[in-house]
Design a protein around this motif. Structure first.
Motif, PDB file in Angstrom:
ATOM      1  N   ALA A 176       0.806  -1.219   0.000  1.00 46.81           N
ATOM      2  CA  ALA A 176       0.000   0.000   0.000  1.00 46.81           C
ATOM      3  C   ALA A 176       0.842   1.273   0.000  1.00 46.81           C
ATOM      4  O   ALA A 176       0.491   2.254  -0.667  1.00 46.81           O
ATOM      5  CB  ALA A 176      -0.924  -0.009   1.220  1.00 46.81           C
ATOM      6  N   ARG A 177       1.978   1.273   0.733  1.00 44.92           N
ATOM      7  CA  ARG A 177       2.730   2.518   0.926  1.00 44.92           C
ATOM      8  C   ARG A 177       4.036   2.578   0.148  1.00 44.92           C
ATOM      9  O   ARG A 177       4.395   3.622  -0.405  1.00 44.92           O
ATOM     10  CB  ARG A 177       3.011   2.692   2.429  1.00 44.92           C
ATOM     11  N   SER A 178       4.780   1.465   0.122  1.00 49.53           N
ATOM     12  CA  SER A 178       6.100   1.486  -0.525  1.00 49.53           C
ATOM     13  C   SER A 178       6.029   1.252  -2.025  1.00 49.53           C
ATOM     14  O   SER A 178       6.814   1.830  -2.782  1.00 49.53           O
ATOM     15  CB  SER A 178       7.003   0.417   0.111  1.00 49.53           C
ATOM     16  N   LYS A 179       5.103   0.416  -2.471  1.00 49.03           N
ATOM     17  CA  LYS A 179       5.042   0.073  -3.887  1.00 49.03           C
ATOM     18  C   LYS A 179       4.829   1.292  -4.785  1.00 49.03           C
ATOM     19  O   LYS A 179       5.512   1.421  -5.816  1.00 49.03           O
ATOM     20  CB  LYS A 179       3.955  -0.972  -4.132  1.00 49.03           C
ATOM     21  N   PRO A 180       3.919   2.236  -4.433  1.00 46.72           N
ATOM     22  CA  PRO A 180       3.798   3.436  -5.276  1.00 46.72           C
ATOM     23  C   PRO A 180       5.089   4.256  -5.334  1.00 46.72           C
ATOM     24  O   PRO A 180       5.418   4.823  -6.379  1.00 46.72           O
ATOM     25  CB  PRO A 180       2.669   4.221  -4.595  1.00 46.72           C
ATOM     26  N   LEU A 181       5.819   4.323  -4.212  1.00 50.95           N
ATOM     27  CA  LEU A 181       7.088   5.059  -4.198  1.00 50.95           C
ATOM     28  C   LEU A 181       8.113   4.391  -5.105  1.00 50.95           C
ATOM     29  O   LEU A 181       8.872   5.067  -5.807  1.00 50.95           O
ATOM     30  CB  LEU A 181       7.632   5.148  -2.772  1.00 50.95           C
ATOM     31  N   ILE A 182       8.145   3.058  -5.087  1.00 51.61           N
ATOM     32  CA  ILE A 182       9.070   2.313  -5.938  1.00 51.61           C
ATOM     33  C   ILE A 182       8.724   2.517  -7.414  1.00 51.61           C
ATOM     34  O   ILE A 182       9.618   2.717  -8.257  1.00 51.61           O
ATOM     35  CB  ILE A 182       9.039   0.816  -5.577  1.00 51.61           C
ATOM     36  N   ALA A 183       7.439   2.495  -7.742  1.00 50.85           N
ATOM     37  CA  ALA A 183       7.024   2.704  -9.132  1.00 50.85           C
ATOM     38  C   ALA A 183       7.442   4.087  -9.615  1.00 50.85           C
ATOM     39  O   ALA A 183       7.950   4.251 -10.743  1.00 50.85           O
ATOM     40  CB  ALA A 183       5.517   2.518  -9.259  1.00 50.85           C
ATOM     41  N   ASP A 184       7.261   5.084  -8.769  1.00 50.13           N
ATOM     42  CA  ASP A 184       7.648   6.443  -9.123  1.00 50.13           C
ATOM     43  C   ASP A 184       9.165   6.563  -9.237  1.00 50.13           C
ATOM     44  O   ASP A 184       9.696   7.251 -10.125  1.00 50.13           O
ATOM     45  CB  ASP A 184       7.111   7.415  -8.065  1.00 50.13           C
ATOM     46  N   MET A 185       9.894   5.865  -8.350  1.00 45.60           N
ATOM     47  CA  MET A 185      11.348   5.909  -8.401  1.00 45.60           C
ATOM     48  C   MET A 185      11.884   5.248  -9.663  1.00 45.60           C
ATOM     49  O   MET A 185      12.889   5.683 -10.228  1.00 45.60           O
ATOM     50  CB  MET A 185      11.944   5.230  -7.154  1.00 45.60           C
ATOM     51  N   GLU A 186      11.219   4.191 -10.119  1.00 46.42           N
ATOM     52  CA  GLU A 186      11.660   3.522 -11.348  1.00 46.42           C
ATOM     53  C   GLU A 186      11.574   4.480 -12.535  1.00 46.42           C
ATOM     54  O   GLU A 186      12.481   4.519 -13.379  1.00 46.42           O
ATOM     55  CB  GLU A 186      10.814   2.282 -11.598  1.00 46.42           C
ATOM     56  N   GLN A 214      15.786  -5.394  -9.562  1.00 46.24           N
ATOM     57  CA  GLN A 214      14.856  -6.491  -9.265  1.00 46.24           C
ATOM     58  C   GLN A 214      15.054  -7.014  -7.846  1.00 46.24           C
ATOM     59  O   GLN A 214      14.094  -7.232  -7.103  1.00 46.24           O
ATOM     60  CB  GLN A 214      15.030  -7.625 -10.272  1.00 46.24           C
ATOM     61  N   GLY A 215      16.317  -7.212  -7.445  1.00 45.08           N
ATOM     62  CA  GLY A 215      16.597  -7.698  -6.095  1.00 45.08           C
ATOM     63  C   GLY A 215      16.351  -6.648  -5.029  1.00 45.08           C
ATOM     64  O   GLY A 215      16.019  -6.974  -3.885  1.00 45.08           O
ATOM     65  N   LEU A 216      16.498  -5.360  -5.391  1.00 52.82           N
ATOM     66  CA  LEU A 216      16.207  -4.290  -4.446  1.00 52.82           C
ATOM     67  C   LEU A 216      14.712  -4.210  -4.146  1.00 52.82           C
ATOM     68  O   LEU A 216      14.305  -3.820  -3.053  1.00 52.82           O
ATOM     69  CB  LEU A 216      16.690  -2.949  -5.010  1.00 52.82           C
ATOM     70  N   CYS A 217      13.906  -4.567  -5.133  1.00 53.34           N
ATOM     71  CA  CYS A 217      12.446  -4.470  -4.990  1.00 53.34           C
ATOM     72  C   CYS A 217      11.809  -5.742  -4.446  1.00 53.34           C
ATOM     73  O   CYS A 217      10.587  -5.796  -4.257  1.00 53.34           O
ATOM     74  CB  CYS A 217      11.812  -4.121  -6.337  1.00 53.34           C
ATOM     75  N   LEU A 218      12.612  -6.762  -4.166  1.00 51.12           N
ATOM     76  CA  LEU A 218      12.069  -8.038  -3.711  1.00 51.12           C
ATOM     77  C   LEU A 218      11.338  -7.901  -2.376  1.00 51.12           C
ATOM     78  O   LEU A 218      10.441  -8.685  -2.064  1.00 51.12           O
ATOM     79  CB  LEU A 218      13.207  -9.064  -3.605  1.00 51.12           C
ATOM     80  N   PHE A 219      11.705  -6.887  -1.590  1.00 50.69           N
ATOM     81  CA  PHE A 219      11.071  -6.703  -0.277  1.00 50.69           C
ATOM     82  C   PHE A 219       9.577  -6.395  -0.394  1.00 50.69           C
ATOM     83  O   PHE A 219       8.820  -6.592   0.561  1.00 50.69           O
ATOM     84  CB  PHE A 219      11.786  -5.594   0.505  1.00 50.69           C
ATOM     85  N   LEU A 220       9.154  -5.909  -1.569  1.00 51.44           N
ATOM     86  CA  LEU A 220       7.741  -5.574  -1.746  1.00 51.44           C
ATOM     87  C   LEU A 220       6.849  -6.816  -1.711  1.00 51.44           C
ATOM     88  O   LEU A 220       5.666  -6.726  -1.389  1.00 51.44           O
ATOM     89  CB  LEU A 220       7.530  -4.852  -3.084  1.00 51.44           C
ATOM     90  N   ASP A 221       7.411  -7.959  -2.050  1.00 49.96           N
ATOM     91  CA  ASP A 221       6.621  -9.180  -2.168  1.00 49.96           C
ATOM     92  C   ASP A 221       6.908 -10.211  -1.084  1.00 49.96           C
ATOM     93  O   ASP A 221       6.420 -11.332  -1.151  1.00 49.96           O
ATOM     94  CB  ASP A 221       6.871  -9.821  -3.548  1.00 49.96           C
ATOM     95  N   ASP A 222       7.719  -9.828  -0.073  1.00 54.23           N
ATOM     96  CA  ASP A 222       8.082 -10.775   0.977  1.00 54.23           C
ATOM     97  C   ASP A 222       8.316  -9.994   2.271  1.00 54.23           C
ATOM     98  O   ASP A 222       9.275  -9.238   2.386  1.00 54.23           O
ATOM     99  CB  ASP A 222       9.338 -11.554   0.587  1.00 54.23           C
ATOM    100  N   GLY A 223       7.429 -10.187   3.227  1.00 57.56           N
ATOM    101  CA  GLY A 223       7.510  -9.443   4.479  1.00 57.56           C
ATOM    102  C   GLY A 223       8.711  -9.782   5.342  1.00 57.56           C
ATOM    103  O   GLY A 223       9.002  -9.072   6.301  1.00 57.56           O
ATOM    104  N   ARG A 224       9.429 -10.848   5.015  1.00 55.17           N
ATOM    105  CA  ARG A 224      10.607 -11.234   5.803  1.00 55.17           C
ATOM    106  C   ARG A 224      11.853 -10.455   5.423  1.00 55.17           C
ATOM    107  O   ARG A 224      12.821 -10.408   6.181  1.00 55.17           O
ATOM    108  CB  ARG A 224      10.891 -12.729   5.609  1.00 55.17           C
ATOM    109  N   ILE A 225      11.859  -9.878   4.227  1.00 50.42           N
ATOM    110  CA  ILE A 225      13.057  -9.242   3.696  1.00 50.42           C
ATOM    111  C   ILE A 225      13.211  -7.839   4.273  1.00 50.42           C
ATOM    112  O   ILE A 225      12.237  -7.090   4.387  1.00 50.42           O
ATOM    113  CB  ILE A 225      13.003  -9.193   2.162  1.00 50.42           C
ATOM    114  N   GLU A 226      14.433  -7.478   4.635  1.00 44.59           N
ATOM    115  CA  GLU A 226      14.740  -6.138   5.108  1.00 44.59           C
ATOM    116  C   GLU A 226      15.141  -5.243   3.924  1.00 44.59           C
ATOM    117  O   GLU A 226      15.392  -5.729   2.828  1.00 44.59           O
ATOM    118  CB  GLU A 226      15.881  -6.188   6.116  1.00 44.59           C
ATOM    119  N   LEU A 227      15.240  -3.954   4.192  1.00 47.63           N
ATOM    120  CA  LEU A 227      15.680  -3.035   3.139  1.00 47.63           C
ATOM    121  C   LEU A 227      17.175  -3.143   2.874  1.00 47.63           C
ATOM    122  O   LEU A 227      17.633  -2.820   1.783  1.00 47.63           O
ATOM    123  CB  LEU A 227      15.362  -1.584   3.529  1.00 47.63           C
TER     124      LEU A 227
END
Length: 307
Positions: A176-186, A214-227
């Motif tokens: 909800a919050r990070s994905k739009p920021l990532i899309a805009d950053m891309e 791709q690996g930087l954005c993997l956190f969007l799809d897995d709650g276990r991954i850190e930034l």
């Protein structure tokens, strides 16, 4: 006063006795579905040449506390004579899951199409991406780099709210919050890459981010991954400090002993356990005939236990 050779012999003998505990620690960590990995130099005396050679400590760490995982935190250091990706591959034999690393290309062999072995996904580190932009801002006005730093900072602000939340909550909030920021950053990234000189510091920094996108954005799809990979970098810091004090290991076996004992000490610290008491208690249990089949009882997070 004790002679240095006597102390070294005692440490070597202690490391030998503790090796089964270290092996159990390695096995336990590799049974996880999410790990961090990093490497650091380990100067070792080269017998006969009167010089030192450069080996490496490879750190494999687990810390599931940010997403309320039940596995205790731990780190295991493995000494290897080089930095090639084949050492990481050998250390990780039996591990399957997400491995969070920096941008070192040696890890690429873990995801090579022709690789035979358990499936591994690489998640990359936003702190390294941010660091390259920050370096540019230190050399004078750099509005594009400064904007990149702010964009990454916004991701970290969201993550600060999510630390300690369960996997499902982290995933939902990131979507909800990070994905739009990532899309805009891309879009921002593509726009400025097309205009920045390829060999300029800015061009190189943006190229780095795009390379690992791709690996930087993997956190969007897995709650276990850190930034970022800071978890394992913190565990390595004491090794770097010890390296300055000790200068070098006397030989490869000495470096292996160093790695064994450092693994148990740093795992104790991650679990708020006093390392000296733990090591004394564990060596006492081993001397008193602790059964190999119950080796799990001697892992740091099980101390103090009746053994």
């Amino acid at each position: 006063d004790l002679d240095r050779s006597t102390l070294a012999d005692w440490v070597g003998r202690a490391a030998f006795e503790l090796r089964p505990v270290f092996n159990a620690l390695m096995t336990d960590l590799k049974g996880s579905s999410k790990l961090f990995m990093d490497e650091t130099r380990a100067p070792v005396l080269d017998p006969g040449s009167r010089k030192t050679k450069t080996g490496y400590f490879w750190a494999m760490a687990r810390d599931d506390r940010p997403w309320n995982g039940t596995a205790p935190p731990g780190v295991a250091f493995t000494y290897a004579p080089g930095r090639g990706g084949q050492h990481a591959e050998q250390i990780l034999q039996g591990f399957s899951g997400v491995l969070q690393v920096d941008g070192y290309t040696g890890y690429n062999r873990l995801i090579a199409p022709d690789r035979i072995g358990a499936d591994i996904r690489l998640a990359y580190c936003w702190a390294h991406a941010r660091r390259k932009l920050v370096e540019i801002t230190r050399n004078g006005p750099a509005p594009i780099a400064e904007e990149g730093v702010k964009r990454i900072g916004a991701l970290y602000q969201i993550e600060a709210d999510l630390c300690g939340c369960d996997v499902q909550t982290r995933l939902a909030q990131r979507q909800a919050r990070s994905k739009p920021l990532i899309a805009d950053m891309e879009t921002w990234l593509a726009h400025h890459r097309a205009r920045a000189a390829v060999k300029s510091p800015l061009g190189e920094a943006l190229k780095y981010i795009a390379k690992y996108w791709q690996g930087l954005c993997l956190f969007l799809d897995d709650g276990r991954i850190e930034l970022d990979n800071n978890t394992v970098e913190r565990t390595i810091r004491p090794i770097a400090l010890s390296r300055k004090n000790a200068l070098f290991a006397g030989h490869d076996t000495g470096a292996e002993n160093w790695a064994t004992i450092a693994s148990l000490i740093e795992t104790c610290k991650l679990n708020a356990i006093e390392p000296q008491n733990y090591i004394a208690s564990t060596l006492t249990a081993i001397v008193n005939g602790h059964k190999q089949r119950n080796i799990q009882q001697l892992l740091p997070w099980n101390y103090p236990a009746k053994v």
